[in-house]
Design a protein around this motif. Structure first.
Motif, PDB file in Angstrom:
ATOM      1  N   ASP A 153     -39.434  85.401  -1.696  1.00 43.95           N
ATOM      2  CA  ASP A 153     -39.704  86.781  -2.166  1.00 43.95           C
ATOM      3  C   ASP A 153     -38.346  87.212  -2.920  1.00 43.95           C
ATOM      4  O   ASP A 153     -38.467  88.607  -3.204  1.00 43.95           O
ATOM      5  CB  ASP A 153     -40.209  87.764  -1.050  1.00 43.95           C
ATOM      6  CG  ASP A 153     -41.442  87.254  -0.177  1.00 43.95           C
ATOM      7  OD1 ASP A 153     -42.262  86.663  -0.889  1.00 43.95           O
ATOM      8  OD2 ASP A 153     -41.448  87.398   0.948  1.00 43.95           O
ATOM      9  N   THR A 154     -37.720  86.463  -3.552  1.00 41.80           N
ATOM     10  CA  THR A 154     -36.537  86.857  -4.213  1.00 41.80           C
ATOM     11  C   THR A 154     -36.701  86.212  -5.547  1.00 41.80           C
ATOM     12  O   THR A 154     -36.979  85.055  -5.728  1.00 41.80           O
ATOM     13  CB  THR A 154     -35.173  86.544  -3.562  1.00 41.80           C
ATOM     14  OG1 THR A 154     -35.046  86.888  -2.092  1.00 41.80           O
ATOM     15  CG2 THR A 154     -33.833  86.837  -4.366  1.00 41.80           C
TER      16      THR A 154
ATOM     17  N   ASN B  76     -39.371  83.686  -6.185  1.00 43.31           N
ATOM     18  CA  ASN B  76     -40.022  84.313  -7.569  1.00 43.31           C
ATOM     19  C   ASN B  76     -39.368  83.794  -8.687  1.00 43.31           C
ATOM     20  O   ASN B  76     -38.297  84.404  -9.061  1.00 43.31           O
ATOM     21  CB  ASN B  76     -40.252  85.976  -7.429  1.00 43.31           C
ATOM     22  CG  ASN B  76     -40.793  86.263  -8.707  1.00 43.31           C
ATOM     23  OD1 ASN B  76     -41.428  85.639  -9.319  1.00 43.31           O
ATOM     24  ND2 ASN B  76     -40.447  87.813  -8.749  1.00 43.31           N
TER      25      ASN B  76
ATOM     26  N   GLY C  30     -40.883  79.737  -1.792  1.00 41.34           N
ATOM     27  CA  GLY C  30     -41.329  81.218  -1.596  1.00 41.34           C
ATOM     28  C   GLY C  30     -40.784  81.995  -2.720  1.00 41.34           C
ATOM     29  O   GLY C  30     -40.873  83.482  -2.663  1.00 41.34           O
TER      30      GLY C  30
END
Length: 228
Positions: A154-155, A188, A186
């Motif tokens: 999510d980073t 970004n 996961g």
């Protein structure tokens, strides 16, 4: 002022190809030059310690800038690359930031090195910065945080793009594609134009897309360091 840790590879040859590899010189030089202008001290580390080979393709005339030649002609800098610290000898508490330089060699010694993962995890947990450029981003793949989640999940991150790997004809040689694997963890994934300078910072993780982006990563790291 604490120090900056620059991580380089020990791999000198593609395991599955009769071709030399190693550190892409400019990715270390352009980051180091920006940090040194600000007065930061740099230590160089590799998974095993000792010598880091230079990818001969990074020394070709069309790849080398005036700054690259200055560092390539600097015996002190070259000696540091020949006598890197070993990852198991590093105290993460001594460093405010870690930076993983690329070159295709890192594909075979960065991702699974538990010492490197531990160093980066502790630097980040201490409020420090984890950064990488190009293929160096593969070092981020298996770093976990205190909650045992992937640090990059999510980073917003970048790294050598699938299209860039295909363009250099090594997409079937590398064990995996950097961009694709970052997405699988996961992250970004974001990118700029192929081969253009591009860096992004998110959650004290700073990444650059390709060999041209080491200096841009350094500038983002410096900005974060000054805000700490």
């Amino acid at each position: 002022m604490k120090k900056i840790l620059v991580v380089v590879t020990n791999i000198s040859k593609y395991p599955n190809l009769e071709r030399a590899t190693g550190l892409w010189l400019g990715e270390a030089v352009h980051f180091a030059a920006e940090m040194e202008k600000e007065g930061y001290q740099i230590d160089y580390v590799s998974p095993k310690g000792g010598h880091t080979p230079l990818d001969p393709h990074s020394l070709q005339a069309e790849q080398m800038t005036e700054l690259d030649w200055q560092y390539y002609s600097n015996d002190d800098f070259l000696n540091k690359l020949s006598t890197t610290l070993s990852a198991d000898a590093i105290n993460p508490n001594d460093y405010d930031a870690i930076y993983y330089a690329g070159g295709h060699g890192v594909m075979w010694d960065f991702p699974e090195d538990e010492n490197l993962q531990s160093i980066a995890s502790k630097i980040h947990a201490n409020g420090g910065i984890v950064s990488a450029v190009c293929h160096g981003a593969v070092a981020l793949l298996n770093i976990k945080n205190a909650e045992d989640n992937y640090l990059i999940a999510d980073t917003k991150v970048t790294g050598f793009a699938n299209t860039e790997e295909i363009a250099v004809g090594l997409d079937k040689v590398v064990p995996f594609l950097t961009e694709a694997e970052l997405v699988r963890r996961g992250a970004n994934y974001v990118k700029g134009e192929d081969w253009a300078v591009f860096a992004v910072a998110d959650n004290r993780i700073v990444t650059g897309q390709n060999p041209a982006s080491g200096g841009a990563v350094a500038k983002e790291v410096i900005q974060l360091l000054k805000s700490m």
